[in-house]
Structure formats: structure tokens, C-alpha cells
Scaffold this motif. Structure first.
Motif, PDB file in Angstrom:
ATOM      1  N   UNK A 116      10.604  -9.888   9.334  1.00 51.09           N
ATOM      2  CA  UNK A 116      10.222  -8.810   8.684  1.00 51.09           C
ATOM      3  C   UNK A 116       8.687  -8.993   8.582  1.00 51.09           C
ATOM      4  N   UNK A 117       8.046  -7.923   8.117  1.00 54.00           N
ATOM      5  CA  UNK A 117       6.829  -8.149   7.651  1.00 54.00           C
ATOM      6  C   UNK A 117       6.514  -7.158   6.393  1.00 54.00           C
ATOM      7  N   UNK A 118       5.692  -7.319   5.575  1.00 56.87           N
ATOM      8  CA  UNK A 118       5.151  -6.466   4.606  1.00 56.87           C
ATOM      9  C   UNK A 118       3.785  -6.478   4.176  1.00 56.87           C
ATOM     10  N   UNK A 119       3.332  -5.219   4.174  1.00 58.09           N
ATOM     11  CA  UNK A 119       1.796  -4.786   3.767  1.00 58.09           C
ATOM     12  C   UNK A 119       1.855  -4.315   2.249  1.00 58.09           C
ATOM     13  N   UNK A 120       1.108  -4.668   1.582  1.00 53.10           N
ATOM     14  CA  UNK A 120       0.736  -4.243   0.195  1.00 53.10           C
ATOM     15  C   UNK A 120      -0.555  -3.874   0.133  1.00 53.10           C
ATOM     16  N   UNK A 121      -0.556  -2.623  -0.544  1.00 53.23           N
ATOM     17  CA  UNK A 121      -1.632  -1.554  -0.809  1.00 53.23           C
ATOM     18  C   UNK A 121      -1.788  -1.489  -2.342  1.00 53.23           C
ATOM     19  N   UNK A 122      -3.131  -1.624  -2.649  1.00 50.65           N
ATOM     20  CA  UNK A 122      -3.649  -1.116  -4.073  1.00 50.65           C
ATOM     21  C   UNK A 122      -4.055   0.223  -3.839  1.00 50.65           C
ATOM     22  N   UNK A 123      -3.518   1.266  -4.798  1.00 50.18           N
ATOM     23  CA  UNK A 123      -3.912   2.452  -4.683  1.00 50.18           C
ATOM     24  C   UNK A 123      -5.030   2.984  -5.734  1.00 50.18           C
ATOM     25  N   UNK A 124      -5.949   3.364  -5.530  1.00 49.75           N
ATOM     26  CA  UNK A 124      -7.207   3.597  -6.649  1.00 49.75           C
ATOM     27  C   UNK A 124      -7.897   5.013  -6.252  1.00 49.75           C
ATOM     28  N   UNK A 125      -7.868   5.759  -6.922  1.00 44.75           N
ATOM     29  CA  UNK A 125      -8.468   7.159  -6.864  1.00 44.75           C
ATOM     30  C   UNK A 125      -7.902   7.741  -5.665  1.00 44.75           C
ATOM     31  N   UNK A 126      -6.553   7.479  -5.210  1.00 45.65           N
ATOM     32  CA  UNK A 126      -5.940   8.142  -4.061  1.00 45.65           C
ATOM     33  C   UNK A 126      -6.141   7.370  -2.699  1.00 45.65           C
ATOM     34  N   UNK A 127      -7.023   6.355  -2.809  1.00 43.59           N
ATOM     35  CA  UNK A 127      -7.314   5.664  -1.582  1.00 43.59           C
ATOM     36  C   UNK A 127      -6.382   4.230  -1.575  1.00 43.59           C
ATOM     37  N   UNK A 128      -5.981   3.932  -0.414  1.00 49.32           N
ATOM     38  CA  UNK A 128      -4.944   2.812  -0.180  1.00 49.32           C
ATOM     39  C   UNK A 128      -6.057   1.828   0.410  1.00 49.32           C
ATOM     40  N   UNK A 129      -5.846   0.666  -0.255  1.00 46.80           N
ATOM     41  CA  UNK A 129      -6.609  -0.560   0.275  1.00 46.80           C
ATOM     42  C   UNK A 129      -5.600  -1.822   0.337  1.00 46.80           C
ATOM     43  N   UNK A 130      -5.622  -2.245   1.647  1.00 49.84           N
ATOM     44  CA  UNK A 130      -4.691  -3.656   2.039  1.00 49.84           C
ATOM     45  C   UNK A 130      -4.978  -4.584   1.100  1.00 49.84           C
ATOM     46  N   UNK A 131      -4.083  -5.247   0.259  1.00 52.43           N
ATOM     47  CA  UNK A 131      -4.444  -6.304  -0.449  1.00 52.43           C
ATOM     48  C   UNK A 131      -3.487  -7.452   0.001  1.00 52.43           C
ATOM     49  N   UNK A 132      -2.523  -7.141   0.655  1.00 51.14           N
ATOM     50  CA  UNK A 132      -1.680  -8.510   0.960  1.00 51.14           C
ATOM     51  C   UNK A 132      -0.902  -8.311   2.256  1.00 51.14           C
ATOM     52  N   UNK A 133      -0.736  -9.308   3.300  1.00 50.39           N
ATOM     53  CA  UNK A 133       0.232  -9.119   4.367  1.00 50.39           C
ATOM     54  C   UNK A 133       1.044 -10.454   4.260  1.00 50.39           C
ATOM     55  N   UNK A 134       2.314 -10.233   4.668  1.00 50.85           N
ATOM     56  CA  UNK A 134       3.132 -11.166   4.648  1.00 50.85           C
ATOM     57  C   UNK A 134       4.307 -10.914   5.891  1.00 50.85           C
ATOM     58  N   UNK A 135       4.413 -12.208   6.295  1.00 45.18           N
ATOM     59  CA  UNK A 135       5.576 -12.347   7.358  1.00 45.18           C
ATOM     60  C   UNK A 135       6.715 -12.982   6.822  1.00 45.18           C
ATOM     61  N   UNK A 136       8.054 -12.709   7.085  1.00 40.81           N
ATOM     62  CA  UNK A 136       9.086 -13.208   6.591  1.00 40.81           C
ATOM     63  C   UNK A 136      10.246 -13.528   7.445  1.00 40.81           C
TER      64      UNK A 136
END
Length: 147
Positions: A116-136
Motif C-alpha cells: 500500500x501507499x499513503x500520501x498525507x496532505x496539510x490543508x491550509x486556506x483550501x490548498x493541499x500541500x503534500x507533507x508525507x509519503x509512505x509505503x507499507x
């Protein structure tokens, strides 16, 4: 994607998530459950912050692990469960936003192991910024369905 082994996977995954005291503790929710994919949303609040005011990397890891793990759970039979055996995570930007969204997906399903994979996004003022990538790597535990 693979064959759907359990047509009631969404209900099973939702019930399992509801039993996760750790997710309740950090106020996480799982509004998206699809075959091979889930999302976990986490509001930014002081209880999950580190010393600089960002969401702590350990909490980022928690939601990434759970989002990808639950994505894996959507592709196994109802008589099976899943367990994380390994993951690698890169923190690529501070987890700074009003909320975080962890998007987990199945990359390669299998009878014994699921990647599996996961991407984690921080949402600020309606914009998503990638903050983490994970492979599992997930282990399928046959005959160990959850209660």
C-alpha cells in the motif's frame, strides 16, 4: 483493482475504525471508504502538535498507517484481517494546516502480503500541500476476521 471478496467491506472497515481508540483519541475520522482506497481526516488541534505548532510526525505516521491499512482491509475476505508489518515514511513538508488528509491506496493486492501507499496532505486556506509519503507492507491474517 482486484475482485471484491466482501461486498460489505465498507461497513466492516467503518466498524473496525470505530473500535480504534487511538483514532478517537486524536479526533480522526474516515469519511472515504472505497474498494482499494480510504481517507482519514484529522483536524489540527493543540493535542496533536509538536513544539513548533505543526502536527507531530508520529501523528502523521498514525493516520498514514491507518489509511493505507484500511485500504488493504477493503480487498480481503470478511474472514480475514490485516496487520502492518513494515512501513517507510518520508516527511516532505511541515504538517501545517487546519486539517490533514491521509489518502491510502492499495498498490499490489496479494493473498499473503498487500503493498500500500499513503500520501498525507496539510490543508491550509483550501490548498493541499503534500507533507508525507509512505509505503507499507500489510500481512493478511486469514481466519482472523475482526469481531
Amino acid at each position: 483493482m482486484t475482485k471484491i471478496f466482501d461486498p460489505h467491506f465498507a461497513e466492516r472497515v467503518s466498524a473496525s475504525f470505530a473500535r480504534q481508540n487511538a483514532m478517537e483519541l486524536i479526533q480522526a475520522t474516515m469519511p472515504v471508504i472505497e474498494h482499494g482506497r480510504t481517507e482519514i481526516h484529522l483536524p489540527h488541534w493543540t493535542g496533536v502538535e509538536q513544539q513548533h505548532g505543526f502536527v507531530h510526525g508520529g501523528v502523521v505516521g498514525m493516520i498514514a498507517d491507518s489509511a493505507a491499512g484500511y485500504a488493504a482491509m477493503t480487498v480481503v475476505p470478511e474472514t480475514a484481517s490485516v496487520l502492518t508489518v513494515e512501513f517507510k515514511m518520508n516527511l516532505v513538508a511541515p504538517a501545517d494546516g487546519e486539517k490533514l488528509i491521509a489518502r491510502g491506496k492499495v498498490v499490489r493486492p496479494g493473498k499473503t502480503l498487500i503493498i500500500t501507499q499513503a500520501e498525507v496532505f496539510a490543508v491550509k486556506d483550501g490548498r493541499e500541500t503534500l507533507c508525507a509519503l509512505m509505503q507499507q507492507t500489510i500481512m493478511v491474517m486469514h481466519g482472523k476476521g475482526e469481531k
